[in-house]
Design a protein around this motif. Structure first.
Motif, short mmCIF file in Angstrom:
data_model
loop_
_atom_site.label_atom_id
_atom_site.label_comp_id
_atom_site.label_asym_id
_atom_site.label_seq_id
_atom_site.Cartn_x
_atom_site.Cartn_y
_atom_site.Cartn_z
N MET A 39 0.83 -1.20 0.00
CA MET A 39 0.00 0.00 0.00
C MET A 39 0.87 1.25 0.00
O MET A 39 0.60 2.21 -0.73
N MET A 40 1.93 1.25 0.84
CA MET A 40 2.80 2.42 0.89
C MET A 40 3.54 2.63 -0.43
O MET A 40 3.74 3.76 -0.87
N LYS A 41 3.94 1.53 -1.07
CA LYS A 41 4.59 1.65 -2.37
C LYS A 41 3.66 2.30 -3.38
O LYS A 41 4.06 3.18 -4.16
N LEU A 42 2.41 1.89 -3.36
CA LEU A 42 1.42 2.45 -4.29
C LEU A 42 1.19 3.93 -4.00
O LEU A 42 1.12 4.75 -4.93
N LEU A 43 1.09 4.29 -2.73
CA LEU A 43 0.90 5.69 -2.38
C LEU A 43 2.10 6.53 -2.82
O LEU A 43 1.94 7.64 -3.35
N ASP A 44 3.31 6.00 -2.62
CA ASP A 44 4.51 6.74 -3.00
C ASP A 44 4.57 6.97 -4.51
O ASP A 44 4.92 8.06 -4.97
N VAL A 45 4.23 5.95 -5.28
CA VAL A 45 4.26 6.09 -6.74
C VAL A 45 3.20 7.07 -7.20
O VAL A 45 3.45 7.94 -8.05
N LEU A 46 2.01 6.97 -6.66
CA LEU A 46 0.94 7.91 -7.03
C LEU A 46 1.32 9.34 -6.67
O LEU A 46 0.98 10.29 -7.40
N ALA A 47 2.05 9.52 -5.57
CA ALA A 47 2.46 10.86 -5.15
C ALA A 47 3.48 11.47 -6.10
O ALA A 47 3.61 12.69 -6.19
N GLU A 48 4.20 10.61 -6.83
CA GLU A 48 5.23 11.09 -7.75
C GLU A 48 4.65 11.57 -9.08
O GLU A 48 5.34 12.23 -9.85
N HIS A 49 3.38 11.23 -9.33
CA HIS A 49 2.77 11.57 -10.63
C HIS A 49 1.66 12.60 -10.45
O HIS A 49 0.75 12.41 -9.65
N ALA A 50 1.74 13.66 -11.24
CA ALA A 50 0.71 14.70 -11.17
C ALA A 50 -0.59 14.23 -11.84
O ALA A 50 -1.68 14.66 -11.47
N GLU A 51 -0.46 13.33 -12.81
CA GLU A 51 -1.63 12.84 -13.54
C GLU A 51 -2.02 11.44 -13.04
O GLU A 51 -1.18 10.72 -12.48
N PRO A 52 -3.28 11.03 -13.24
CA PRO A 52 -3.69 9.67 -12.87
C PRO A 52 -2.82 8.62 -13.55
O PRO A 52 -2.33 8.82 -14.67
N VAL A 53 -2.63 7.48 -12.87
CA VAL A 53 -1.70 6.44 -13.35
C VAL A 53 -2.46 5.14 -13.63
O VAL A 53 -3.24 4.68 -12.79
N PRO A 54 -2.21 4.50 -14.77
CA PRO A 54 -2.87 3.22 -15.09
C PRO A 54 -2.35 2.10 -14.18
O PRO A 54 -1.23 2.16 -13.67
N LEU A 55 -3.15 1.08 -14.01
CA LEU A 55 -2.79 -0.05 -13.17
C LEU A 55 -1.49 -0.71 -13.62
O LEU A 55 -0.63 -1.03 -12.80
N LYS A 56 -1.33 -0.90 -14.92
CA LYS A 56 -0.12 -1.57 -15.44
C LYS A 56 1.14 -0.81 -15.04
O LYS A 56 2.13 -1.42 -14.61
N GLN A 57 1.09 0.50 -15.16
CA GLN A 57 2.25 1.31 -14.80
C GLN A 57 2.52 1.26 -13.30
O GLN A 57 3.67 1.20 -12.85
N LEU A 58 1.45 1.28 -12.50
CA LEU A 58 1.61 1.18 -11.05
C LEU A 58 2.26 -0.14 -10.66
O LEU A 58 3.13 -0.19 -9.78
N ALA A 59 1.83 -1.22 -11.33
CA ALA A 59 2.40 -2.53 -11.04
C ALA A 59 3.89 -2.56 -11.37
O ALA A 59 4.71 -3.08 -10.60
N ILE A 60 4.25 -1.98 -12.50
CA ILE A 60 5.66 -1.97 -12.92
C ILE A 60 6.51 -1.16 -11.94
O ILE A 60 7.58 -1.61 -11.50
N ASP A 71 -13.31 6.07 -14.49
CA ASP A 71 -13.93 5.10 -15.40
C ASP A 71 -12.91 4.57 -16.41
O ASP A 71 -13.09 3.48 -16.97
N ALA A 72 -11.85 5.34 -16.64
CA ALA A 72 -10.83 4.91 -17.61
C ALA A 72 -9.85 3.91 -17.00
O ALA A 72 -8.93 3.45 -17.68
N GLY A 73 -10.04 3.58 -15.73
CA GLY A 73 -9.18 2.60 -15.09
C GLY A 73 -7.84 3.14 -14.63
O GLY A 73 -6.88 2.38 -14.48
N VAL A 74 -7.77 4.45 -14.41
CA VAL A 74 -6.54 5.06 -13.89
C VAL A 74 -6.78 5.50 -12.45
O VAL A 74 -7.93 5.74 -12.03
N TYR A 75 -5.68 5.64 -11.71
CA TYR A 75 -5.77 5.91 -10.27
C TYR A 75 -5.03 7.19 -9.92
O TYR A 75 -4.02 7.55 -10.52
N ARG A 76 -5.55 7.85 -8.88
CA ARG A 76 -4.87 9.02 -8.29
C ARG A 76 -5.13 9.03 -6.79
O ARG A 76 -6.02 8.31 -6.30
N LEU A 77 -4.38 9.84 -6.08
CA LEU A 77 -4.56 9.93 -4.63
C LEU A 77 -5.95 10.45 -4.29
O LEU A 77 -6.50 11.30 -4.99
N GLY A 78 -6.50 9.92 -3.18
CA GLY A 78 -7.87 10.27 -2.81
C GLY A 78 -7.97 11.38 -1.79
O GLY A 78 -7.00 11.77 -1.14
#
Length: 243
Positions: free
Chosen positions: A1-22, A48-55
């Motif tokens: 969970m912390m890894k996912l939060l850290d990666v999302l925090a590094e991106h200004a735009e929403p991130v796709p699941l595949k990129q988050l996994a990588i 709806d496009a399947g991308v994620y951002r911080l809540g």
């Protein structure tokens, strides 16, 4: 969970699941499962496009943490470490109009020389190391206004009393990131100060080390600045890239 939060925090735009996994090294199905739980709690948002951002929940928690942070309580552990490393008095000062007010202090107990920086004591901005930090923050126009308004009264024979001398001194502070009080508030007492910033980047306090003049050591400046930076970080300050 912390890894996912850290990666999302590094991106200004929403991130796709595949990129988050990588970027996290997680298997896509594992990342998807964790993100689903996080979305249910408001820690992330999925479009709806399947991308994620911080809540928004993170903003709510961040505001709660900020409201509970006490400058004095946050600063004291670092102040005590600086005191232990140097054996000298460490002060925490904040601005109140045209003066610095000392709100916390560790006492050295090593000398009979009286240090004026007791808790609750006040001193003019232009004679104190911490005050000079705040004047630098004001900029040229407000510095001139301060000089006209106060008349730059002297506390000792070495106090700065002219605008030209003050501007020259503040230029040094601006370049070096630390400020000095060389017997300017009280004869026989010298200080080095560095600024403390909050999560918005605002200068909220100064950390200063006070010593009798005969024990003054300019080599302590980097340690004082490092300690002030540590307190700033604890308050949520993120320095600009390259700092």
């Amino acid at each position: 969970m912390m890894k996912l939060l850290d990666v999302l925090a590094e991106h200004a735009e929403p991130v796709p699941l595949k990129q988050l996994a990588i970027e996290t090294g997680l298997h896509p199905s594992t990342a998807h499962r964790i993100l689903g739980a996080m979305a249910g709690s408001g820690f992330v948002e999925r479009s709806d496009a399947g991308v994620y951002r911080l809540g928004i929940r993170l903003l709510e928690l961040g505001s709660l943490v900020k409201s509970r942070i006490s400058l004095r309580e946050t600063a004291m552990p670092a102040m005590l470490r600086l005191h232990a490393a140097t054996g000298e008095s460490v002060n925490l000062g904040i601005r109140a109009g045209d003066e610095i007010v000392y709100v916390e202090r560790t006492s050295s107990g090593r000398s009979a020389v009286r240090v004026v920086h007791i808790v609750g004591a006040r001193a003019p901005l232009h004679t104190t190391a911490t005050g000079k930090l705040f004047l630098v923050e004001d900029g040229p126009d407000k510095i001139r206004d301060y000089a006209r308004r106060t008349g730059l009264p002297a506390s000792t024979p070495t106090s700065i009393t002219t605008l030209q001398a003050l501007e020259k001194e503040l230029d040094k502070v601006r370049r070096h990131g630390v400020a000095y009080d060389l017997d300017e508030v009280e004869n026989g007492v010298r200080c080095i100060a560095a600024g403390i910033r909050d999560d918005s980047g605002e200068l909220v306090a100064g950390l200063s080390l006070s010593t009798p003049s005969e024990r003054f050591n300019q080599d302590w400046a980097p340690l004082i600045r490092q300690t002030a930076d540590e307190i700033s970080k604890a308050l949520g300050y993120l320095p600009p890239p390259g700092r």
